[in-house]
Design an enzyme around this catalytic site. Structure first.
Site, short mmCIF file in Angstrom:
data_model
loop_
_atom_site.label_atom_id
_atom_site.label_comp_id
_atom_site.label_asym_id
_atom_site.label_seq_id
_atom_site.Cartn_x
_atom_site.Cartn_y
_atom_site.Cartn_z
N ASP A 187 -5.06 8.54 -7.58
CA ASP A 187 -6.07 8.39 -7.84
C ASP A 187 -6.82 9.46 -8.72
OD1 ASP A 187 -7.34 9.78 -5.94
OD2 ASP A 187 -8.67 8.67 -4.95
N HIS B 136 -10.47 12.54 -4.02
CA HIS B 136 -11.56 12.86 -2.99
C HIS B 136 -11.28 13.88 -1.70
CE1 HIS B 136 -11.75 8.54 -4.89
NE2 HIS B 136 -13.14 8.74 -4.75
N HIS C 269 -10.35 10.31 4.88
CA HIS C 269 -11.89 10.67 5.73
C HIS C 269 -12.19 10.44 7.03
CE1 HIS C 269 -12.45 11.08 1.34
NE2 HIS C 269 -11.97 10.14 0.48
N ASP D 242 -5.31 14.05 -3.36
CA ASP D 242 -6.31 12.81 -4.21
C ASP D 242 -7.51 13.34 -4.54
OD1 ASP D 242 -6.58 10.15 -2.42
OD2 ASP D 242 -8.49 10.99 -3.17
ZN LIG Z 1 -9.23 9.15 -3.04
#
Ligand SMILES: [Zn+2]
Length: 318
Positions: free
Chosen positions: A254, A173, A134, A171
């Site tokens: 995740d 996200h 991120h 991931d």
């Molecule tokens: Zn994540």
């Protein structure tokens, strides 16, 4: 890879450092030191005895500056508190150990790239934290300080002269920071599967960069069958078209069904499956050169089991 006899091949590299456990975002924060302890515990099992193990060196600021503004690097390191905590944003928190942890995370990935290019390891997994995908060139975000995977891609290009480097991110996200680095540079490729909509809000299918970005957004509740279909129909064909000289993987776990931060329904076998497909792609284009780095994964048991499935696959035993 039908005829590959893994016993005759080079080993898989595991890179980590105890400093990565000393980053403490604070009580109750999901990106907790126990995540890495859980992952490292499982790699003490006998089935992982064949791994080569490397202590991560400190990341070089010159490498970090390939992705991040030099002033940002100084700002992050200067913000590391001598005691207690300092917040870069609502959920990106520094403790006294955070600077070393983030530098070791960068050093792990660049050292793994060096080892795989040199041929001392077939592939490698970097068990580090904080995560990185991120982090934007100019700011920390979402538990992430430095974008280790993007730095590794730039390092592969500048230190080893590689022309085309791919980053694949599974991931749950979206790797917004990585996409920012890739989307205006045709020498890089970025593909991501992720729950959508979800934090950080980017990663729609229409975000394609220069044609070198593939986003495969997945609705909440999507299971391994849907995940595999996205890879088979969208991500893996585009990766083949790009013909990478090195494959980097943002390995967050995740998307596991047990994860408390998201709502996909993957299982350990899905992480083994995607790892093997990415290894096959790397084998087709670049002699199997692949390095992955731990991103998210917040249910400790699911995280450890999924990381074990991922590395078992890297070792050719899936
Ligand atoms: Zn994540």
């Amino acid at each position: 890879m039908e005829c590959t006899d893994y016993d005759t091949l080079m080993p898989t590299l595991l890179v980590t450092h105890q400093d990565c456990i000393a980053h403490e975002p604070g009580r109750g924060h999901p990106e907790a030191p126990g995540r890495l302890s859980a992952v490292l515990d499982i790699f003490r099992e006998a089935e992982f005895a064949g791994l080569i193990r490397l202590e991560a060196p400190m990341g070089r600021k010159t490498d970090i500056a390939l992705v991040h503004e030099p002033s940002f690097v100084s700002t992050v390191l200067a913000a590391v508190p001598a005691t207690g905590h300092a917040a870069l944003d609502a959920d990106t928190i520094l403790s006294p150990g955070s600077g070393s942890a983030a530098l070791r995370a960068v050093g792990a990935v660049t050292a793994a790239v060096d080892a795989v290019v040199a041929g001392t390891a077939r592939n490698g997994f970097c068990a580090v934290r904080p995560p990185g995908h991120h982090a934007e060139p100019g700011h920390a975000m979402g538990f992430c300080l430095f974008n280790s995977i993007a730095i590794a891609a730039r390092h592969a290009q500048t230190a080893h002269g590689l022309k085309r480097v791919a980053i694949v991110d599974f991931d749950v996200h979206h790797g917004n920071g990585t996409q920012t680095v890739v989307e205006s540079d045709p020498s890089l490729f970025f593909a991501s599967s992720h729950q959508y909509p979800l934090y950080p809000g980017t990663g729609a299918a229409g975000e394609t960069g220069l044609g070198n970005v593939v986003n495969a957004p997945l609705a909440a509740g999507s299971d391994g069958k849907i995940f595999r279909h996205a890879f088979e129909t969208r991500i893996l064909p585009a990766l083949d078209d790009f013909a990478p000289e090195f494959v980097l993987v943002s390995a967050g776990f995740d998307a596991h069904r047990a994860d408390p931060l998201a709502g996909l329904e993957l299982e350990e076998a899905d992480f083994a499956w995607v790892t093997t497909r990415l290894m096959e792609a790397a084998q087709r284009h670049c002699g199997g050169k692949l390095v992955s780095v731990l991103e998210g994964g917040y249910d400790l048991r699911a995280l450890a089991g999924s990381a074990a499935a991922h590395v078992t696959a890297l070792m050719g035993k899936a």
